[in-house]
Design a protein around this motif. Structure first.
Motif, PDB file in Angstrom:
ATOM      1  N   LEU A  85    -111.877 -77.474   3.420  1.00 50.22           N
ATOM      2  CA  LEU A  85    -112.629 -79.163   4.083  1.00 50.22           C
ATOM      3  C   LEU A  85    -113.826 -78.354   3.588  1.00 50.22           C
ATOM      4  O   LEU A  85    -114.561 -77.224   3.393  1.00 50.22           O
ATOM      5  CB  LEU A  85    -112.651 -79.255   5.143  1.00 50.22           C
ATOM      6  CG  LEU A  85    -111.556 -79.859   5.373  1.00 50.22           C
ATOM      7  CD1 LEU A  85    -111.366 -80.293   6.630  1.00 50.22           C
ATOM      8  CD2 LEU A  85    -112.262 -81.529   5.006  1.00 50.22           C
ATOM      9  N   LYS A  86    -115.027 -79.833   2.701  1.00 51.22           N
ATOM     10  CA  LYS A  86    -116.547 -79.079   2.458  1.00 51.22           C
ATOM     11  C   LYS A  86    -117.394 -79.844   3.245  1.00 51.22           C
ATOM     12  O   LYS A  86    -116.795 -81.085   3.803  1.00 51.22           O
ATOM     13  CB  LYS A  86    -116.942 -79.407   1.118  1.00 51.22           C
ATOM     14  CG  LYS A  86    -115.718 -79.048   0.065  1.00 51.22           C
ATOM     15  CD  LYS A  86    -116.016 -78.891  -1.411  1.00 51.22           C
ATOM     16  CE  LYS A  86    -114.861 -78.107  -2.327  1.00 51.22           C
ATOM     17  NZ  LYS A  86    -115.025 -79.324  -3.893  1.00 51.22           N
ATOM     18  N   PRO A  87    -118.454 -79.943   3.277  1.00 53.50           N
ATOM     19  CA  PRO A  87    -119.257 -80.599   4.637  1.00 53.50           C
ATOM     20  C   PRO A  87    -119.432 -81.866   3.929  1.00 53.50           C
ATOM     21  O   PRO A  87    -119.780 -82.745   4.946  1.00 53.50           O
ATOM     22  CB  PRO A  87    -120.585 -79.833   3.653  1.00 53.50           C
ATOM     23  CG  PRO A  87    -120.847 -78.375   3.995  1.00 53.50           C
ATOM     24  CD  PRO A  87    -118.901 -78.435   3.022  1.00 53.50           C
ATOM     25  N   GLU A  88    -119.359 -82.156   2.344  1.00 55.01           N
ATOM     26  CA  GLU A  88    -119.599 -83.441   1.902  1.00 55.01           C
ATOM     27  C   GLU A  88    -118.296 -83.931   2.037  1.00 55.01           C
ATOM     28  O   GLU A  88    -118.149 -85.714   2.546  1.00 55.01           O
ATOM     29  CB  GLU A  88    -119.211 -82.886   0.523  1.00 55.01           C
ATOM     30  CG  GLU A  88    -118.159 -82.254   0.061  1.00 55.01           C
ATOM     31  CD  GLU A  88    -119.721 -80.909  -0.618  1.00 55.01           C
ATOM     32  OE1 GLU A  88    -120.346 -80.755   0.338  1.00 55.01           O
ATOM     33  OE2 GLU A  88    -119.658 -80.429  -1.961  1.00 55.01           O
ATOM     34  N   ASP A  89    -116.810 -83.724   3.259  1.00 57.12           N
ATOM     35  CA  ASP A  89    -116.150 -84.580   3.703  1.00 57.12           C
ATOM     36  C   ASP A  89    -116.495 -84.924   4.744  1.00 57.12           C
ATOM     37  O   ASP A  89    -115.681 -85.876   4.490  1.00 57.12           O
ATOM     38  CB  ASP A  89    -115.051 -83.545   3.655  1.00 57.12           C
ATOM     39  CG  ASP A  89    -114.147 -82.891   2.658  1.00 57.12           C
ATOM     40  OD1 ASP A  89    -113.802 -82.277   2.205  1.00 57.12           O
ATOM     41  OD2 ASP A  89    -114.091 -83.441   1.439  1.00 57.12           O
ATOM     42  N   THR A  90    -117.285 -84.279   4.994  1.00 55.24           N
ATOM     43  CA  THR A  90    -117.867 -85.387   6.957  1.00 55.24           C
ATOM     44  C   THR A  90    -117.997 -87.222   6.497  1.00 55.24           C
ATOM     45  O   THR A  90    -119.191 -87.447   5.354  1.00 55.24           O
ATOM     46  CB  THR A  90    -119.195 -84.630   7.128  1.00 55.24           C
ATOM     47  OG1 THR A  90    -118.821 -83.669   7.319  1.00 55.24           O
ATOM     48  CG2 THR A  90    -119.704 -85.528   8.484  1.00 55.24           C
ATOM     49  N   ALA A  91    -117.147 -87.336   7.250  1.00 50.24           N
ATOM     50  CA  ALA A  91    -117.100 -89.195   7.019  1.00 50.24           C
ATOM     51  C   ALA A  91    -116.201 -89.519   8.806  1.00 50.24           C
ATOM     52  O   ALA A  91    -115.256 -88.729   8.892  1.00 50.24           O
ATOM     53  CB  ALA A  91    -116.511 -90.049   6.219  1.00 50.24           C
ATOM     54  N   VAL A  92    -116.229 -90.450   8.578  1.00 53.82           N
ATOM     55  CA  VAL A  92    -115.939 -91.378   9.469  1.00 53.82           C
ATOM     56  C   VAL A  92    -114.002 -91.860   8.221  1.00 53.82           C
ATOM     57  O   VAL A  92    -114.555 -92.125   7.708  1.00 53.82           O
ATOM     58  CB  VAL A  92    -115.582 -92.244  10.107  1.00 53.82           C
ATOM     59  CG1 VAL A  92    -115.068 -93.366  10.657  1.00 53.82           C
ATOM     60  CG2 VAL A  92    -116.864 -92.709  11.028  1.00 53.82           C
ATOM     61  N   TYR A  93    -112.781 -91.362   8.794  1.00 54.71           N
ATOM     62  CA  TYR A  93    -112.065 -91.673   8.091  1.00 54.71           C
ATOM     63  C   TYR A  93    -111.140 -92.930   8.462  1.00 54.71           C
ATOM     64  O   TYR A  93    -110.778 -92.780   9.927  1.00 54.71           O
ATOM     65  CB  TYR A  93    -111.170 -90.522   8.316  1.00 54.71           C
ATOM     66  CG  TYR A  93    -111.545 -88.956   6.747  1.00 54.71           C
ATOM     67  CD1 TYR A  93    -112.308 -88.961   7.290  1.00 54.71           C
ATOM     68  CD2 TYR A  93    -111.048 -88.790   5.881  1.00 54.71           C
ATOM     69  CE1 TYR A  93    -113.480 -87.866   6.394  1.00 54.71           C
ATOM     70  CE2 TYR A  93    -111.764 -88.083   5.393  1.00 54.71           C
ATOM     71  CZ  TYR A  93    -113.085 -87.414   5.324  1.00 54.71           C
ATOM     72  OH  TYR A  93    -113.257 -86.233   4.000  1.00 54.71           O
ATOM     73  N   TYR A  94    -110.360 -93.409   7.671  1.00 56.22           N
ATOM     74  CA  TYR A  94    -110.155 -95.049   8.191  1.00 56.22           C
ATOM     75  C   TYR A  94    -108.556 -94.921   7.732  1.00 56.22           C
ATOM     76  O   TYR A  94    -108.459 -94.496   6.800  1.00 56.22           O
ATOM     77  CB  TYR A  94    -111.055 -96.347   7.754  1.00 56.22           C
ATOM     78  CG  TYR A  94    -112.179 -96.109   8.481  1.00 56.22           C
ATOM     79  CD1 TYR A  94    -113.355 -95.923   7.869  1.00 56.22           C
ATOM     80  CD2 TYR A  94    -112.219 -96.965   9.742  1.00 56.22           C
ATOM     81  CE1 TYR A  94    -113.694 -95.654   8.909  1.00 56.22           C
ATOM     82  CE2 TYR A  94    -113.125 -97.159  10.039  1.00 56.22           C
ATOM     83  CZ  TYR A  94    -114.488 -96.390   9.586  1.00 56.22           C
ATOM     84  OH  TYR A  94    -115.554 -96.610   9.909  1.00 56.22           O
ATOM     85  N   CYS A  95    -107.847 -95.058   8.402  1.00 59.76           N
ATOM     86  CA  CYS A  95    -106.197 -95.593   8.035  1.00 59.76           C
ATOM     87  C   CYS A  95    -106.197 -96.992   7.498  1.00 59.76           C
ATOM     88  O   CYS A  95    -106.298 -97.632   8.473  1.00 59.76           O
ATOM     89  CB  CYS A  95    -104.921 -95.179   9.495  1.00 59.76           C
ATOM     90  SG  CYS A  95    -103.583 -95.320   8.616  1.00 59.76           S
ATOM     91  N   ALA A  96    -105.217 -96.992   6.462  1.00 58.83           N
ATOM     92  CA  ALA A  96    -105.175 -98.548   5.854  1.00 58.83           C
ATOM     93  C   ALA A  96    -103.465 -98.827   5.850  1.00 58.83           C
ATOM     94  O   ALA A  96    -103.137 -97.629   4.881  1.00 58.83           O
ATOM     95  CB  ALA A  96    -106.341 -98.836   4.784  1.00 58.83           C
TER      96      ALA A  96
END
Length: 121
Positions: A85-96
């Motif tokens: 993992l990288k800092p740029e992977d920081t986010a809210v992850y949504y399942c669809a």
């Protein structure tokens, strides 16, 4: 109605790993695609990875070789293994879930509530 419940987010150091899970529940006959999207602050929601019921997968270029999507069709569950993992992977992850056939009809897309992933440098 279809409910998608995500779990597995959290805080991790760069280079670490996390595994996200998403379980779909409701009066479901079948689901075509299940996948993951992410949204960082001030940015649009982007595709991370998707898996079809036939077993094909597709990944964003930025996560290829680091993330792996898998799916349990019998349990209507999708997973996202995130490595390196990288800092740029920081986010809210949504399942669809796409193309959901239920006892009452058809849903083109259903979203989970999102889970925060934070990668520290």
């Amino acid at each position: 109605q279809v409910q998608l419940v995500e779990s597995g987010g959290g805080l991790v150091q760069a280079g670490g790993s996390l595994r996200l899970s998403c379980a779909a529940s409701g009066r479901i006959f079948s689901i075509n695609g299940m996948g993951w999207y992410r949204q960082a602050p001030g940015k649009p929601r982007d595709l991370v990875a998707v898996s079809t019921s036939g077993g094909s997968t597709n990944y964003a270029d930025s996560v290829k070789g680091r993330f792996t999507i898998s799916r349990d069709n019998a349990e209507n569950t999708v997973y996202l293994q995130m490595n390196s993992l990288k800092p740029e992977d920081t986010a809210v992850y949504y399942c669809a879930a796409d193309g959901v056939v239920t006892t009452t009809g058809f849903l083109s897309r259903s979203w989970g509530q999102g889970t925060q992933v934070t990668v520290s440098s």
